[in-house]
Enzyme design. Sequence first.
Site, short mmCIF file in Angstrom:
data_model
loop_
_atom_site.label_atom_id
_atom_site.label_comp_id
_atom_site.label_asym_id
_atom_site.label_seq_id
_atom_site.Cartn_x
_atom_site.Cartn_y
_atom_site.Cartn_z
N ASN A 265 0.81 -1.22 0.00
CA ASN A 265 0.00 0.00 0.00
C ASN A 265 0.84 1.27 0.00
O ASN A 265 0.30 2.36 -0.16
CB ASN A 265 -0.97 0.00 1.19
CG ASN A 265 -2.07 -1.03 1.01
OD1 ASN A 265 -2.17 -1.65 -0.05
ND2 ASN A 265 -2.89 -1.22 2.04
N ARG B 296 -16.98 0.30 -2.45
CA ARG B 296 -15.75 1.06 -2.69
C ARG B 296 -15.95 2.21 -3.67
O ARG B 296 -15.36 2.24 -4.76
CB ARG B 296 -14.63 0.13 -3.15
CG ARG B 296 -14.41 -1.02 -2.21
CD ARG B 296 -13.17 -1.79 -2.50
NE ARG B 296 -12.01 -1.20 -1.87
CZ ARG B 296 -10.83 -1.80 -1.79
NH1 ARG B 296 -10.66 -2.97 -2.30
NH2 ARG B 296 -9.83 -1.20 -1.20
N PRO B 297 -16.79 3.18 -3.32
CA PRO B 297 -16.99 4.31 -4.23
C PRO B 297 -15.76 5.22 -4.30
O PRO B 297 -14.83 5.08 -3.49
CB PRO B 297 -18.17 5.05 -3.60
CG PRO B 297 -18.17 4.66 -2.18
CD PRO B 297 -17.52 3.32 -2.07
N ASP C 282 -7.61 -4.62 7.18
CA ASP C 282 -6.85 -5.60 6.41
C ASP C 282 -6.39 -6.80 7.24
O ASP C 282 -5.99 -7.82 6.67
CB ASP C 282 -5.62 -4.94 5.76
CG ASP C 282 -6.00 -4.11 4.55
OD1 ASP C 282 -7.16 -4.17 4.12
OD2 ASP C 282 -5.12 -3.37 4.05
N ARG D 3 -1.62 -10.96 -4.88
CA ARG D 3 -1.69 -9.49 -5.02
C ARG D 3 -0.97 -8.79 -3.88
O ARG D 3 -0.56 -7.65 -4.02
CB ARG D 3 -3.15 -9.03 -5.01
CG ARG D 3 -3.92 -9.48 -6.21
CD ARG D 3 -5.32 -8.99 -6.13
NE ARG D 3 -5.30 -7.54 -6.28
CZ ARG D 3 -6.31 -6.82 -6.72
NH1 ARG D 3 -7.42 -7.41 -7.04
NH2 ARG D 3 -6.21 -5.53 -6.83
C1 UD1 Z 1 -6.69 1.40 1.26
C2 UD1 Z 1 -5.83 0.17 1.20
C3 UD1 Z 1 -6.61 -1.05 1.65
C4 UD1 Z 1 -7.24 -0.82 3.02
C5 UD1 Z 1 -8.04 0.49 3.05
C6 UD1 Z 1 -8.55 0.85 4.43
C7 UD1 Z 1 -4.32 0.70 -0.61
C8 UD1 Z 1 -3.85 0.37 -2.00
N1 UD1 Z 1 -5.37 -0.01 -0.16
O1 UD1 Z 1 -7.76 1.21 0.34
O2 UD1 Z 1 -5.71 -2.16 1.71
O3 UD1 Z 1 -8.13 -1.88 3.31
O4 UD1 Z 1 -7.19 1.57 2.59
O5 UD1 Z 1 -7.51 0.91 5.34
O6 UD1 Z 1 -3.76 1.53 0.06
N2 UD1 Z 1 -14.80 5.53 0.49
C9 UD1 Z 1 -15.85 6.27 0.04
N3 UD1 Z 1 -15.61 7.17 -0.95
C10 UD1 Z 1 -14.37 7.35 -1.50
C11 UD1 Z 1 -13.30 6.60 -1.00
C12 UD1 Z 1 -13.54 5.68 0.00
O7 UD1 Z 1 -16.97 6.13 0.49
O8 UD1 Z 1 -14.23 8.20 -2.41
C13 UD1 Z 1 -15.05 4.52 1.57
C14 UD1 Z 1 -14.80 3.09 1.05
O9 UD1 Z 1 -15.91 2.58 0.38
C15 UD1 Z 1 -14.50 2.37 2.34
C16 UD1 Z 1 -13.78 3.42 3.16
O10 UD1 Z 1 -14.11 4.68 2.59
O11 UD1 Z 1 -15.69 2.03 2.97
C17 UD1 Z 1 -12.28 3.26 3.21
O12 UD1 Z 1 -11.75 3.37 1.93
P1 UD1 Z 1 -10.29 3.93 1.65
O13 UD1 Z 1 -9.66 4.38 2.92
O14 UD1 Z 1 -10.38 4.91 0.53
O15 UD1 Z 1 -9.56 2.63 1.17
P2 UD1 Z 1 -8.66 2.43 -0.11
O16 UD1 Z 1 -7.79 3.62 -0.32
O17 UD1 Z 1 -9.48 1.94 -1.23
#
Ligand code: UD1
Length: 418
Positions: free
Chosen positions: A23, A121-122, A305, A397
Amino acid sequence: MSKLVIDGGKPLYGELRVQGAKNAVLPILAAAAMAEGECVIHNCPGLRDVEKTVIILERLGCGVQREGNTIIIDSSVLTGCRIDEGLMREMRSSIIFLGAILTACSKAEVGMPGGCPIGLRPIDLHIKSLRRMGVSIAEEHGYLQCRCGRLRGCDIHLDFPSVGATENIMLAAVKADGVTTITNAAREPEIYDLACFLNKMGARVRGAGSSVVVIEGVDELHGAEYTIMPDRIVAQTYLIAALITGGRIRVNGARPSHMQAALSALTEMGARIREDEEGVELQSSGTLRSVHIIRTMPYPGFPTDIQSPFMALASVAEGTSVFVENIFENRFRHVDELVRMGADIKVEGRSAVVRGVKQLCGANVEAYELRGGAALVLAALSAEGRSTVSGIDYIDRGYEDIEGCLARCGAEIRRVCT
Ligand code: UD1
């Protein structure tokens, strides 16, 4: 298609060196695309997601060379600003390229992202923030069409401390006009790692690792050399392997300060943990107790995670453990597979109640996502008899040579092609 075949029930003893963090490497490779010069990134893990990221860099026109765990990126001439739908679907984190491509090219065309199937995951927080910085974004035929002039620094408050959105804003803000302040930013160590790399490139980022990150735009970003931080989730997975099998494993390179929530839960469950400057060692005390309650939270809370590996552990602990998944709404897909191995787990919405059983039995199980797959491997290591874990593309992955690492500690595990 490959599977892992595991003969369980053997305590694991040994020493490992933890790989570089998945990450952290992905956003740092995206950041390298913005440099006017060569970046040399050390400690890149050999993972499928890293291979995919290299393909994206090459399609953007970067020259990429790989020498062992070092990746050298020459982004002096970018010729592309598009990421195909196929690549975006395979790896959600490719959305991180949006901020970097816009900084480098003032336009970007990227497919809608995919990734492990762990919920909706939006990307609304990414889009909303980039719009505030002056990007016009339209969705056409499954692609985001983005255009901007020089990006504008501004104040951005995140409704949720999203890791990806915080990183994307940082990448978009480093060369923006003026100062960008992110409040309620994600505080994960990987964000601090990205900021350190950006600052080595000549950016001015302050506060990363806290909930307020301030980025002062600069005119130029030069090449830089950097070493990726250790992977805290992989380190924790191997510590759990020691506890679930009743053995002892030392993970060199692991940073205990990144793992406090999980280390305290492991201690509650009966692990003896020794931390020093070189790494972390976990020794089983011979008893494995349930954990009162695990609630996943943004860092420094309990990481989503590592929830599923802990659930494998709780499945064979004495007593009842409760899990509440607050980050992703569909992160219990490993439960049915653990139940096939004899676990007693009831799921109700975002909560799971795990009643520990004496022993799991080997079974044929399937990984449906990365960390859930790791949980099945852990369960199989402790189970009586033989298990096969399929769907291991997901595990690849995030884990570099998982079978080699575990075999070095005495596990009977091998990869077979079917
Ligand atoms: C990153 C990590 C992933 C980890 C996650 C939470 C990487 C490559 N992946 O994923 O391993 O599980 O952080 O620690 O770094 N959300 C929204 N809108 C958005 C973005 C996010 O609603 O625009 C929500 C997601 O649906 C989820 C939450 O926020 O419920 C956390 O997502 P986010 O922190 O963005 O995770 P990732 O960056 O995808």
